[in-house]
Write a protein that holds these residues in place. Structure first.
Motif, PDB file in Angstrom:
ATOM      1  N   VAL A 283       0.877  -1.178   0.000  1.00 35.09           N
ATOM      2  CA  VAL A 283       0.000   0.000   0.000  1.00 35.09           C
ATOM      3  C   VAL A 283       0.909   1.222   0.000  1.00 35.09           C
ATOM      4  O   VAL A 283       1.790   1.351   0.854  1.00 35.09           O
ATOM      5  N   ALA A 284       0.707   2.101  -0.995  1.00 35.34           N
ATOM      6  CA  ALA A 284       1.553   3.295  -1.103  1.00 35.34           C
ATOM      7  C   ALA A 284       0.738   4.556  -0.835  1.00 35.34           C
ATOM      8  O   ALA A 284      -0.444   4.630  -1.159  1.00 35.34           O
ATOM      9  N   SER A 285       1.388   5.512  -0.197  1.00 37.95           N
ATOM     10  CA  SER A 285       0.790   6.836  -0.002  1.00 37.95           C
ATOM     11  C   SER A 285       1.920   7.840  -0.127  1.00 37.95           C
ATOM     12  O   SER A 285       3.072   7.454  -0.355  1.00 37.95           O
ATOM     13  N   GLU A 286       1.593   9.124   0.026  1.00 34.91           N
ATOM     14  CA  GLU A 286       2.640  10.130  -0.075  1.00 34.91           C
ATOM     15  C   GLU A 286       3.702   9.889   0.997  1.00 34.91           C
ATOM     16  O   GLU A 286       4.896  10.071   0.768  1.00 34.91           O
TER      17      GLU A 286
ATOM     18  N   ILE B 292       4.069   0.540   2.486  1.00 40.36           N
ATOM     19  CA  ILE B 292       4.215  -0.605   3.394  1.00 40.36           C
ATOM     20  C   ILE B 292       3.869  -1.883   2.637  1.00 40.36           C
ATOM     21  O   ILE B 292       3.156  -1.857   1.632  1.00 40.36           O
ATOM     22  N   THR B 293       4.382  -3.003   3.135  1.00 44.21           N
ATOM     23  CA  THR B 293       4.159  -4.283   2.449  1.00 44.21           C
ATOM     24  C   THR B 293       3.801  -5.361   3.457  1.00 44.21           C
ATOM     25  O   THR B 293       4.072  -5.232   4.653  1.00 44.21           O
ATOM     26  N   SER B 294       3.203  -6.438   2.972  1.00 43.18           N
ATOM     27  CA  SER B 294       3.033  -7.621   3.815  1.00 43.18           C
ATOM     28  C   SER B 294       2.966  -8.853   2.926  1.00 43.18           C
ATOM     29  O   SER B 294       2.676  -8.767   1.734  1.00 43.18           O
ATOM     30  N   ARG B 295       3.266  -9.980   3.525  1.00 40.31           N
ATOM     31  CA  ARG B 295       3.254 -11.251   2.803  1.00 40.31           C
ATOM     32  C   ARG B 295       2.326 -12.192   3.564  1.00 40.31           C
ATOM     33  O   ARG B 295       2.326 -12.222   4.799  1.00 40.31           O
ATOM     34  N   HIS B 296       1.484 -12.926   2.848  1.00 45.81           N
ATOM     35  CA  HIS B 296       0.593 -13.908   3.473  1.00 45.81           C
ATOM     36  C   HIS B 296       0.687 -15.207   2.690  1.00 45.81           C
ATOM     37  O   HIS B 296       1.006 -15.205   1.504  1.00 45.81           O
ATOM     38  N   VAL B 297       0.363 -16.307   3.373  1.00 47.17           N
ATOM     39  CA  VAL B 297       0.212 -17.582   2.670  1.00 47.17           C
ATOM     40  C   VAL B 297      -1.142 -18.169   3.054  1.00 47.17           C
ATOM     41  O   VAL B 297      -1.393 -18.434   4.230  1.00 47.17           O
ATOM     42  N   PHE B 298      -2.018 -18.315   2.074  1.00 51.37           N
ATOM     43  CA  PHE B 298      -3.327 -18.903   2.338  1.00 51.37           C
ATOM     44  C   PHE B 298      -3.367 -20.333   1.793  1.00 51.37           C
ATOM     45  O   PHE B 298      -2.343 -21.012   1.805  1.00 51.37           O
ATOM     46  N   GLY B 299      -4.499 -20.760   1.263  1.00 53.61           N
ATOM     47  CA  GLY B 299      -4.675 -22.182   0.930  1.00 53.61           C
ATOM     48  C   GLY B 299      -4.427 -22.566  -0.508  1.00 53.61           C
ATOM     49  O   GLY B 299      -3.641 -21.929  -1.219  1.00 53.61           O
TER      50      GLY B 299
END
Lengths: 413, 413
Positions: free
Chosen positions: A374-377, A381-388
């Motif tokens: 997600v970017a803003s002025e 920020i970033t995130s990593r997930h692992v689903f199914g």
């Protein structure tokens, strides 16, 4: 104060029609303070209807029956009601006139099928129906009220709103039931239950907690039952306040709102705009955002970069980044989010890159892996997930995770 | 051969959740030749579950129960099943391992609630669940089979498809019921029924026709019932052939395939590629296309041009066209489709611009109006439709109309 809903219709049993009548009736009666004891769906058949009516007698205060009142030959509810209540069909002049007027308004002649619809059991009170040709019927038998209505949803709703709800409301001064639906995201059900075990065990006895999970969102339903609705309401307010103190970061709405709706409200309030750059979610995030009326006020658009050439040419992701880290990487989603934010000139942007499956996974990046930025002025920020393993479910969960991150960034701004 | 479906969950009774599980299960069991005797929805409560199980015993061959298997304390089905079947909970090593692996893949620690989900009644056969942490359970008692499954729809469907349907199919050799689902698009139900009235009345007595409409797509379900499945199958083949002769242009699949799936198959066969430029559909078309596994082989991406600046800057729509004809116009969708096809270098492209609602309509362009264009090397074709007032339904119908046009252009190429 209990109620039982009986749905008549073969099309419901074989799954050709999804029964939405019982949910609507259940919600309305629940608001009146009724405990819905059961919903029973049965065949459109004399024996089954008789058995269901017999079984329902004396078990609850009110039995609401829908279906089986159409003009065609598969509908046998009315003669069966006569058999059950020991009465006979007689012509009702008021209903006959209403049907005649309705047919002439629609430009149809009155045929024999229509005339037969004005025949009603002699012992019932007729509930007139201005939306169709089948009236509702109200019986009282051995302390149980039986109400029979057509199965067409808008006709049933008309009869409920016009006759049944006001009458039940008058007859049964009752216990109130209030609900509060707190929407959370960020912890799975089992973990949330662990966090909230102390909260749950110290709830006052008139408030109950239930967990209703769906695609990663967990709805916490607090239900209060009692005689004084003011006490119930302030009791719920107090518990919601306690919940906010325990899980402030997980709650995104206390009024059953979706993430995309909350985000829309926030963006309108703050006069901010967004756009999305989607790879693995393939337009799902944009689709969710634009499902909200008025989203054109804050949503400018998206680039769906399924192919890497779109990532480089339209979003400005560098070939070097793609070849060094691969398309599913933190570096790529950062460049996607920053690239689209610049191009679309919005306050916020969100990007996704992942592996929805069923194929395309590797040991290091299994199916179900997603990177989100997600970017803003201010920052990216970033995130990593692992689903199914399921493609459709993954696309949904990736999108909801992205919307949740976006909401937090909007709030923290 | 009878079945009874029991749905456990207060959220169903109070109408907070519409029960779609029973319709899905009913349809699947009906295909196997089962008569669905009843659907009963009950409270998530020990006494009610015990009563419902007792009442169901011996009445039908199979009782399918969904709900009440989550890890939280409102779920009491498992201990109640133990009480009813006179057995106790024991840890199942295989289930425990599956849950542990699932949690570690998702990056969560295994907590006590998760561990408890691996406890199963000793006397049941476990139906493993690769889509969630609650396994299904299969009991046999006094000649009735009881099957308990989680209420989350995709978990229930996984267990049904993986375990229950194959097993019931093996155990109950029965009168065959065969269905053929012919998918059509292009005529509304009433008009289609008029066109097919002669076809319907000359069907052999063992074949029935039903109309199942959804978002503009009408599924024609032919059902054949009898003892010899070869006769049924060839009878169905013959009727499908007749249908093709009557409505060749309306049928897009005879195997219940979705439009996006048919399009994917065609594009792979022909080694062609597509992209989309969406305004009013907001990514819904891309979302539908990318719901198909392997769609990255033919789908390059999209531009969602909600804001007019995106239409001009990314798609090359001219300011003059926008101001002369307005965003919802034939000229704009042509420029959008041709612009994106050039930019993304694909064989086909599809574009939409319309008014989804609830606001934004005018007398000349009411809510529900959409312009669609499909571009290829050969030509660009357009069409205009006017649907209803509901935003969500409009977005769906716009998207399906666009996919239908795209399919015809691919075939005519």
């Amino acid at each position: 104060m209990k109620a039982h809903i009986i749905i008549i219709g073969d099309e419901i049993l074989i799954g050709q029609t999804i029964d939405t009548n019982s949910a609507w009736i259940g919600a309305e009666l629940n608001k009146l303070g009724f405990d819905i004891w059961r919903i029973t769906s049965i065949h459109d058949n004399r024996i089954e209807i008789l058995n269901a009516l017999k079984e329902a007698s004396g078990k609850t205060d009110v039995v609401l029956v829908t279906g089986g009142l159409g003009p065609t030959s598969d509908d046998i509810t009315k003669p069966t009601l006569c058999e059950f209540f020991g009465t006979r069909l007689i012509l009702n002049a008021e209903v006959h006139l209403m049907i005649k007027e309705m047919m002439s308004r629609r430009g149809f002649p009155m045929n024999e099928n229509n005339s037969r619809q004005a025949d009603v059991p002699e012992s019932c009170r007729v509930l007139t129906n201005a939306t169709g040709t089948a009236p509702g019927m109200w019986f009282e038998n051995d302390g149980t009220i039986f109400i029979s209505m057509p199965g067409v949803p808008y006709e049933m709703k008309y009869i409920m709103n016009q006759h049944v709800i006001p009458e039940l409301n008058k007859r049964f001064t009752t216990q109130s039931i209030l609900h509060r639906n707190i929407m959370t995201y960020g912890e799975p059900e089992a973990r949330l239950a662990e966090i909230l075990s102390g909260f749950e065990s110290s709830l006052p006895s008139f408030i109950k907690l239930a967990y209703l999970p769906s695609s990663g969102v967990i709805k916490l339903r607090l239900t209060a039952a009692g005689n004084d609705s003011n006490i119930l309401s302030s009791g719920l307010d107090e518990q919601v306040k306690i919940l906010y103190a325990i899980i402030p970061n997980l709650i995104f709405s206390e009024w059953e709102e979706s993430l995309e709706s909350v985000i829309g409200r926030l963006l309108i309030e703050m006069k901010k705009s967004i756009c999305t750059a989607e790879s693995c979610t393939g337009g799902r995030i944009a689709n969710m955002i634009t499902s909200i009326p008025g989203s054109s006020l804050y949503f400018k658009g998206s680039v769906i970069a399924y192919n890497n050439s779109v990532k480089t040419e339209l979003l400005g992701v560098s070939d070097g980044t793609l070849s060094r880290y691969g398309a599913v990487s933190e570096q790529v989603v950062i460049e996607m989010a920053e690239g689209i934010r610049q191009k679309f000139k919005t306050d916020f942007s969100v990007s996704t890159s992942g592996i929805s499956g069923p194929d395309g996974g590797t040991p290091l990046k299994p199916v179900g892996t997603v990177w989100i930025a997600v970017a803003s002025e201010k920052e990216t920020i970033t995130s990593r997930h692992v689903f199914g393993n399921s493609r459709i479910i993954n696309i949904d969960r990736f999108s909801i995770a992205a919307l949740s991150m976006l909401r937090r960034q909007i709030i923290n701004h």
